[in-house]
Design a protein around this motif. Structure first.
Motif, PDB file in Angstrom:
ATOM      1  N   THR A 167      24.749  12.177  13.080  1.00  0.00           N
ATOM      2  CA  THR A 167      25.527  12.569  14.255  1.00  0.00           C
ATOM      3  C   THR A 167      26.134  11.321  14.896  1.00  0.00           C
ATOM      4  OG1 THR A 167      24.073  14.465  14.576  1.00  0.00           O
ATOM      5  CG2 THR A 167      25.407  13.770  16.468  1.00  0.00           C
ATOM      6  N   ALA A 168      27.438  11.368  15.143  1.00  0.00           N
ATOM      7  CA  ALA A 168      28.176  10.192  15.629  1.00  0.00           C
ATOM      8  C   ALA A 168      27.706   9.732  17.004  1.00  0.00           C
ATOM      9  CB  ALA A 168      29.672  10.483  15.650  1.00  0.00           C
ATOM     10  N   ASP A 169      27.422  10.672  17.900  1.00  0.00           N
ATOM     11  CA  ASP A 169      26.986  10.316  19.255  1.00  0.00           C
ATOM     12  C   ASP A 169      25.788  11.186  19.617  1.00  0.00           C
ATOM     13  OD1 ASP A 169      26.591   9.797  21.955  1.00  0.00           O
ATOM     14  OD2 ASP A 169      28.717   9.813  22.435  1.00  0.00           O
ATOM     15  N   ILE A 170      24.642  10.556  19.814  1.00  0.00           N
ATOM     16  CA  ILE A 170      23.406  11.289  20.118  1.00  0.00           C
ATOM     17  C   ILE A 170      22.979  11.108  21.577  1.00  0.00           C
ATOM     18  CG2 ILE A 170      22.591  11.333  17.729  1.00  0.00           C
ATOM     19  CD1 ILE A 170      20.777   8.956  18.407  1.00  0.00           C
ATOM     20  N   THR A 171      23.916  10.703  22.412  1.00  0.00           N
ATOM     21  CA  THR A 171      23.604  10.452  23.817  1.00  0.00           C
ATOM     22  C   THR A 171      22.918  11.648  24.472  1.00  0.00           C
ATOM     23  OG1 THR A 171      25.494   8.963  23.964  1.00  0.00           O
ATOM     24  CG2 THR A 171      24.595   9.768  26.042  1.00  0.00           C
ATOM     25  N   GLY A 172      23.349  12.853  24.163  1.00  0.00           N
ATOM     26  CA  GLY A 172      22.799  14.050  24.792  1.00  0.00           C
ATOM     27  C   GLY A 172      21.576  14.629  24.111  1.00  0.00           C
ATOM     28  N   ASN A 173      21.105  13.986  23.047  1.00  0.00           N
ATOM     29  CA  ASN A 173      19.940  14.507  22.319  1.00  0.00           C
ATOM     30  C   ASN A 173      18.660  14.398  23.148  1.00  0.00           C
ATOM     31  OD1 ASN A 173      21.821  14.547  20.202  1.00  0.00           O
ATOM     32  ND2 ASN A 173      20.265  14.034  18.688  1.00  0.00           N
ATOM     33  N   THR A 174      17.680  15.203  22.783  1.00  0.00           N
ATOM     34  CA  THR A 174      16.345  15.084  23.347  1.00  0.00           C
ATOM     35  C   THR A 174      15.555  14.137  22.457  1.00  0.00           C
ATOM     36  OG1 THR A 174      16.436  17.326  24.226  1.00  0.00           O
ATOM     37  CG2 THR A 174      14.249  16.355  23.941  1.00  0.00           C
ATOM     38  N   PHE A 175      14.953  13.134  23.059  1.00  0.00           N
ATOM     39  CA  PHE A 175      14.200  12.133  22.317  1.00  0.00           C
ATOM     40  C   PHE A 175      12.710  12.288  22.600  1.00  0.00           C
ATOM     41  CE2 PHE A 175      18.394  10.311  22.954  1.00  0.00           C
ATOM     42  CZ  PHE A 175      18.708   9.882  21.673  1.00  0.00           C
ATOM     43  N   THR A 176      11.909  11.990  21.583  1.00  0.00           N
ATOM     44  CA  THR A 176      10.462  12.009  21.707  1.00  0.00           C
ATOM     45  C   THR A 176       9.942  10.617  21.389  1.00  0.00           C
ATOM     46  OG1 THR A 176      10.423  14.317  20.991  1.00  0.00           O
ATOM     47  CG2 THR A 176       8.350  13.090  20.861  1.00  0.00           C
ATOM     48  N   GLU A 177       9.034  10.125  22.217  1.00  0.00           N
ATOM     49  CA  GLU A 177       8.416   8.825  21.956  1.00  0.00           C
ATOM     50  C   GLU A 177       7.528   8.945  20.737  1.00  0.00           C
ATOM     51  OE1 GLU A 177       6.071   8.169  25.425  1.00  0.00           O
ATOM     52  OE2 GLU A 177       7.802   7.903  26.735  1.00  0.00           O
ATOM     53  N   PHE A 178       7.519   7.925  19.885  1.00  0.00           N
ATOM     54  CA  PHE A 178       6.495   7.915  18.857  1.00  0.00           C
ATOM     55  C   PHE A 178       5.693   6.637  18.969  1.00  0.00           C
ATOM     56  CE2 PHE A 178       9.857   6.024  16.222  1.00  0.00           C
ATOM     57  CZ  PHE A 178       9.188   5.089  15.451  1.00  0.00           C
ATOM     58  N   THR A 179       4.390   6.814  18.786  1.00  0.00           N
ATOM     59  CA  THR A 179       3.460   5.715  19.001  1.00  0.00           C
ATOM     60  C   THR A 179       2.736   5.321  17.727  1.00  0.00           C
ATOM     61  OG1 THR A 179       1.730   7.273  19.634  1.00  0.00           O
ATOM     62  CG2 THR A 179       3.058   6.334  21.410  1.00  0.00           C
ATOM     63  N   GLY A 180       2.925   6.064  16.659  1.00  0.00           N
ATOM     64  CA  GLY A 180       2.263   5.731  15.404  1.00  0.00           C
ATOM     65  C   GLY A 180       3.042   4.680  14.643  1.00  0.00           C
ATOM     66  N   SER A 181       2.683   4.496  13.414  1.00  0.00           N
ATOM     67  CA  SER A 181       3.347   3.495  12.595  1.00  0.00           C
ATOM     68  C   SER A 181       4.028   4.121  11.399  1.00  0.00           C
ATOM     69  CB  SER A 181       2.336   2.441  12.154  1.00  0.00           C
ATOM     70  OG  SER A 181       1.866   1.733  13.265  1.00  0.00           O
ATOM     71  N   ALA A 182       4.655   5.279  11.584  1.00  0.00           N
ATOM     72  CA  ALA A 182       5.357   5.947  10.495  1.00  0.00           C
ATOM     73  C   ALA A 182       6.797   5.467  10.391  1.00  0.00           C
ATOM     74  CB  ALA A 182       5.314   7.468  10.682  1.00  0.00           C
ATOM     75  N   PHE A 183       7.110   4.348  11.009  1.00  0.00           N
ATOM     76  CA  PHE A 183       8.434   3.760  10.901  1.00  0.00           C
ATOM     77  C   PHE A 183       8.335   2.590   9.938  1.00  0.00           C
ATOM     78  CE2 PHE A 183      11.850   0.876  11.860  1.00  0.00           C
ATOM     79  CZ  PHE A 183      12.933   1.717  12.060  1.00  0.00           C
ATOM     80  N   GLY A 184       9.050   2.666   8.840  1.00  0.00           N
ATOM     81  CA  GLY A 184       9.035   1.568   7.889  1.00  0.00           C
ATOM     82  C   GLY A 184       9.782   0.370   8.429  1.00  0.00           C
ATOM     83  N   ALA A 185       9.215  -0.811   8.243  1.00  0.00           N
ATOM     84  CA  ALA A 185       9.884  -2.032   8.690  1.00  0.00           C
ATOM     85  C   ALA A 185      11.208  -2.170   7.931  1.00  0.00           C
ATOM     86  CB  ALA A 185       8.984  -3.241   8.445  1.00  0.00           C
ATOM     87  N   MET A 186      12.309  -2.256   8.660  1.00  0.00           N
ATOM     88  CA  MET A 186      13.623  -2.421   8.047  1.00  0.00           C
ATOM     89  C   MET A 186      14.033  -3.890   8.092  1.00  0.00           C
ATOM     90  SD  MET A 186      15.753   0.901   9.479  1.00  0.00           S
ATOM     91  CE  MET A 186      17.345   0.228   9.039  1.00  0.00           C
ATOM     92  N   ILE A 187      14.690  -4.310   7.025  1.00  0.00           N
ATOM     93  CA  ILE A 187      15.234  -5.654   7.001  1.00  0.00           C
ATOM     94  C   ILE A 187      16.746  -5.582   6.858  1.00  0.00           C
ATOM     95  CG2 ILE A 187      13.119  -6.737   6.184  1.00  0.00           C
ATOM     96  CD1 ILE A 187      14.295  -6.803   3.374  1.00  0.00           C
TER      97      ILE A 187
END
Length: 191
Positions: A167-187
């Protein structure tokens, strides 16, 4: 003592400056069709030619895409898509990289959101062994315990987005905080 921002050298790979700590095999994403967004602080203007993750758990026939979103100057929440890759196969483990589909992307100084989306619920990418508090620093939290928790501070945000659509613009989206480590480190690779 002053901290000198990194000097980016063309052709080299870098972890964004807000990442730190030891890498370990990741946790499965668990949910497909979700933007997993981690804020990074770019301290010098940089032009990026590729984005990559290190897949530690493969999922044959499935894919991941990587991207970057801009940050709102008033809320620091993600806004417009600046870059996205085509689908990257998750068959096999190891470094998976791709160039942005629109060519090299130039980022100015400030907060940007490195983003992942996948059609896999099983994929896992190398991640940091403990949750990094940069999300707590950038967007805060509605609860004090989340900001101050050891190992479970806000790491980033998620929002639903059908895999492959970006989606080009997600300004109006609903966001959820995530606190786990399911985000892969990106380089990122510097152009």
């Amino acid at each position: 003592m002053s901290i000198t921002p990194p000097v980016y050298v063309s052709g080299r790979w870098y972890l964004p400056p807000t990442y730190s700590g030891a890498l370990s095999p990741g946790l499965a994403f668990g949910t497909a069709n979700v933007l997993r967004m981690h804020p990074v602080l770019i301290t010098r203007p940089v032009t990026i030619s590729e984005l990559a993750v290190n897949v530690s758990t493969a999922d044959t026939g499935k894919f991941i895409q990587l991207g970057i979103y801009a940050s709102s100057p008033t809320t620091c929440y993600p806004t417009t898509n600046l870059a996205k890759t085509a689908s990257i196969s998750l068959t096999g483990t190891g470094i998976k990289s791709a160039a942005p589909t629109g060519g090299d992307v130039s980022l100015g100084t400030g907060v940007h959101w490195f983003t992942q989306n996948s059609d896999s619920t099983l994929v896992a990418c190398n991640r940091y062994a403990t949750a990094l508090p940069f999300g707590s620093i950038v967007v805060g939290s509605t609860t004090a315990t989340t900001v101050l928790s050891n190992g479970s501070a806000v790491m980033g945000l998620t929002t639903p987005d059908t895999f492959g659509t970006w989606t080009a613009d997600i300004t109006g989206n609903t966001f959820t905080e995530f606190t786990g480590s399911a985000f892969g480190a990106m380089i990122m690779r510097v152009a």
